[in-house]
Design a protein around this motif. Structure first.
Motif, PDB file in Angstrom:
ATOM      1  N   ILE A   1       8.547  21.627 -41.216  1.00  0.00           N
ATOM      2  CA  ILE A   1       8.602  22.026 -39.456  1.00  0.00           C
ATOM      3  C   ILE A   1       7.615  20.919 -38.622  1.00  0.00           C
ATOM      4  O   ILE A   1       7.886  20.047 -38.208  1.00  0.00           O
ATOM      5  CB  ILE A   1       9.595  22.343 -39.394  1.00  0.00           C
ATOM      6  CG1 ILE A   1      10.538  21.983 -37.829  1.00  0.00           C
ATOM      7  CG2 ILE A   1       8.533  23.428 -38.427  1.00  0.00           C
ATOM      8  CD1 ILE A   1      11.673  21.481 -39.297  1.00  0.00           C
ATOM      9  N   ARG A   2       6.119  21.420 -39.669  1.00  0.00           N
ATOM     10  CA  ARG A   2       5.378  21.154 -38.080  1.00  0.00           C
ATOM     11  C   ARG A   2       5.062  19.386 -38.466  1.00  0.00           C
ATOM     12  O   ARG A   2       4.143  19.419 -37.579  1.00  0.00           O
ATOM     13  CB  ARG A   2       3.943  21.492 -38.916  1.00  0.00           C
ATOM     14  CG  ARG A   2       3.940  23.269 -38.555  1.00  0.00           C
ATOM     15  CD  ARG A   2       2.210  23.963 -39.088  1.00  0.00           C
ATOM     16  NE  ARG A   2       2.221  24.560 -40.531  1.00  0.00           N
ATOM     17  CZ  ARG A   2       2.852  25.246 -41.137  1.00  0.00           C
ATOM     18  NH1 ARG A   2       3.144  25.650 -40.640  1.00  0.00           N
ATOM     19  NH2 ARG A   2       2.344  25.429 -42.527  1.00  0.00           N
ATOM     20  N   LYS A   3       5.422  18.908 -39.303  1.00  0.00           N
ATOM     21  CA  LYS A   3       5.323  17.746 -39.553  1.00  0.00           C
ATOM     22  C   LYS A   3       6.279  17.088 -38.152  1.00  0.00           C
ATOM     23  O   LYS A   3       6.178  15.702 -38.373  1.00  0.00           O
ATOM     24  CB  LYS A   3       6.081  16.702 -41.089  1.00  0.00           C
ATOM     25  CG  LYS A   3       5.280  17.458 -42.458  1.00  0.00           C
ATOM     26  CD  LYS A   3       5.845  16.385 -43.609  1.00  0.00           C
ATOM     27  CE  LYS A   3       5.305  17.607 -45.095  1.00  0.00           C
ATOM     28  NZ  LYS A   3       3.582  16.318 -44.701  1.00  0.00           N
ATOM     29  N   LEU A   4       7.215  17.960 -37.980  1.00  0.00           N
ATOM     30  CA  LEU A   4       8.055  17.227 -36.660  1.00  0.00           C
ATOM     31  C   LEU A   4       7.334  17.009 -35.558  1.00  0.00           C
ATOM     32  O   LEU A   4       7.631  16.670 -34.032  1.00  0.00           O
ATOM     33  CB  LEU A   4       9.369  18.073 -36.668  1.00  0.00           C
ATOM     34  CG  LEU A   4       9.848  17.319 -37.846  1.00  0.00           C
ATOM     35  CD1 LEU A   4      11.103  18.429 -37.546  1.00  0.00           C
ATOM     36  CD2 LEU A   4      10.538  15.920 -37.920  1.00  0.00           C
ATOM     37  N   GLU A   5       6.509  18.066 -35.887  1.00  0.00           N
ATOM     38  CA  GLU A   5       5.450  18.017 -33.925  1.00  0.00           C
ATOM     39  C   GLU A   5       4.373  16.970 -33.668  1.00  0.00           C
ATOM     40  O   GLU A   5       3.920  16.032 -35.020  1.00  0.00           O
ATOM     41  CB  GLU A   5       4.866  19.558 -34.116  1.00  0.00           C
ATOM     42  CG  GLU A   5       5.058  20.733 -35.011  1.00  0.00           C
ATOM     43  CD  GLU A   5       4.354  21.709 -34.846  1.00  0.00           C
ATOM     44  OE1 GLU A   5       2.538  21.484 -35.255  1.00  0.00           O
ATOM     45  OE2 GLU A   5       4.131  22.846 -34.839  1.00  0.00           O
ATOM     46  N   THR A   6       4.968  16.725 -32.712  1.00  0.00           N
ATOM     47  CA  THR A   6       4.021  15.593 -32.387  1.00  0.00           C
ATOM     48  C   THR A   6       2.724  15.922 -31.255  1.00  0.00           C
ATOM     49  O   THR A   6       2.473  17.192 -30.808  1.00  0.00           O
ATOM     50  CB  THR A   6       5.269  14.806 -30.834  1.00  0.00           C
ATOM     51  OG1 THR A   6       5.148  15.467 -29.741  1.00  0.00           O
ATOM     52  CG2 THR A   6       6.625  13.822 -31.544  1.00  0.00           C
ATOM     53  N   SER A   7       2.006  14.379 -31.308  1.00  0.00           N
ATOM     54  CA  SER A   7       0.684  15.430 -31.084  1.00  0.00           C
ATOM     55  C   SER A   7       0.876  14.435 -29.069  1.00  0.00           C
ATOM     56  O   SER A   7       1.618  14.033 -29.114  1.00  0.00           O
ATOM     57  CB  SER A   7      -1.029  13.974 -31.348  1.00  0.00           C
ATOM     58  OG  SER A   7       0.110  12.633 -31.223  1.00  0.00           O
TER      59      SER A   7
END
Length: 288
Positions: free
Chosen positions: A282-288
């Motif tokens: 789910i951390r792959k969905l965090e936007t910068s």
């Protein structure tokens, strides 16, 4: 993050149970997870309204076609979890296959429960290679501590005085391939010959029971049950009866299958590993 999680949530199905468990994993990591039934939405525009109303930042869908197609074009990152229906049924329909391929182009990641599911997906959509991860632990199981066999038997009409009583427990779903009445006719004939055998059909219940497994030989079952090792696979009702009789008459086979099955569950269906996997993905969905 505030996450939208789309899944098919018909009561007492594997999808609903899996979705609830995965939501718990995500919320344990501090995310707010809004779980919704994909069948409640007819178009992506309805999802767009929900995203605005709930101020959602990312999304996850269980089933590439049923849920994933609703997440396209919203501008929020999302991931996909393959369902068996995606790869065994929907991928064989040209229009659905094309839609699913486009969803995978936009998805940040896709999760397959088994290596065989990953292989099928990569053959269908080569452009998604590199995005597809295998949840090597498959489906997590948790013993059902609320079910009491003694209470059940006391309340049932099963003749407990019969010698060598055998109860076959059918945990069924709703799709045609999981038809709960599939075995009724041949089992009834067997029961007439041998009154000490019973079949019990239940809905929500029970996994990891430490009993031998007899499963219908369909792709989803064959991916996790190895015939003659962790369970027995049957192709038709007649073969079920043959294998059931073999199991009843061969205690050594029963003991071996139970032991192998229990070891398989311990190695490949870890609740903790599943939680760690989804919290990491789910951390792959965090936007910068």
């Amino acid at each position: 993050m505030r996450l939208l999680f789309l899944a098919v949530l018909r009561p007492h199905t594997g999808n609903a149970v899996t979705a609830g468990r995965l939501r718990d994993h995500l919320e344990a990591a501090g995310h707010a997870c809004i779980l919704r039934d994909a069948f409640d939405f007819d178009s992506p525009s309805e999802i767009a309204n929900l995203i605005m109303e709930e101020n959602l930042e990312a999304a996850l869908a269980l089933h590439l076609y049923r849920g994933g197609r609703l997440l396209q074009g919203h501008g929020i990152p999302f991931g996909i979890i393959f369902g068996g229906t995606d790869l065994n049924e929907d991928a064989n329909h040209r229009e659905k296959n094309e839609v699913m391929g486009k969803v995978l182009e936009e998805a940040r990641f896709a999760v397959a429960f088994t290596e065989s599911m990953k292989d099928i997906a990569q053959l269908q959509w080569p452009h998604a290679v590199g995005k597809i991860f295998v949840q090597s632990q498959g489906v997590s199981t948790i013993p059902n501590d609320t079910f009491n066999w003694n209470t059940f038997l006391e309340c049932s009409e099963i003749d407990q005085s019969a010698d060598n009583l055998y109860v076959f427990l059918l945990i069924c779903g709703l799709r045609k391939v999981k038809d709960p009445l599939y075995l009724v006719d041949v089992f009834s004939e067997w029961h007439q010959e041998v009154p000490s055998v019973y079949m019990v059909i239940v809905g929500p219940e029970a996994m990891d029971l430490e009993v031998p497994v007899l499963a219908r030989n369909i792709p989803g079952n064959a991916a996790v049950v190895e015939h003659g090792v962790t369970g027995l696979l049957f192709a038709n009702p007649q073969e079920f009866i043959q294998l059931a009789k073999r199991l009843v008459s061969d205690p050594a086979l029963e003991k071996e299958i139970v032991a192998n099955g229990r070891e398989y569950v311990k190695r490949h269906h870890s609740w903790q590993v599943e939680r760690d996997t989804y919290q990491r993905l789910i951390r792959k969905l965090e936007t910068s």
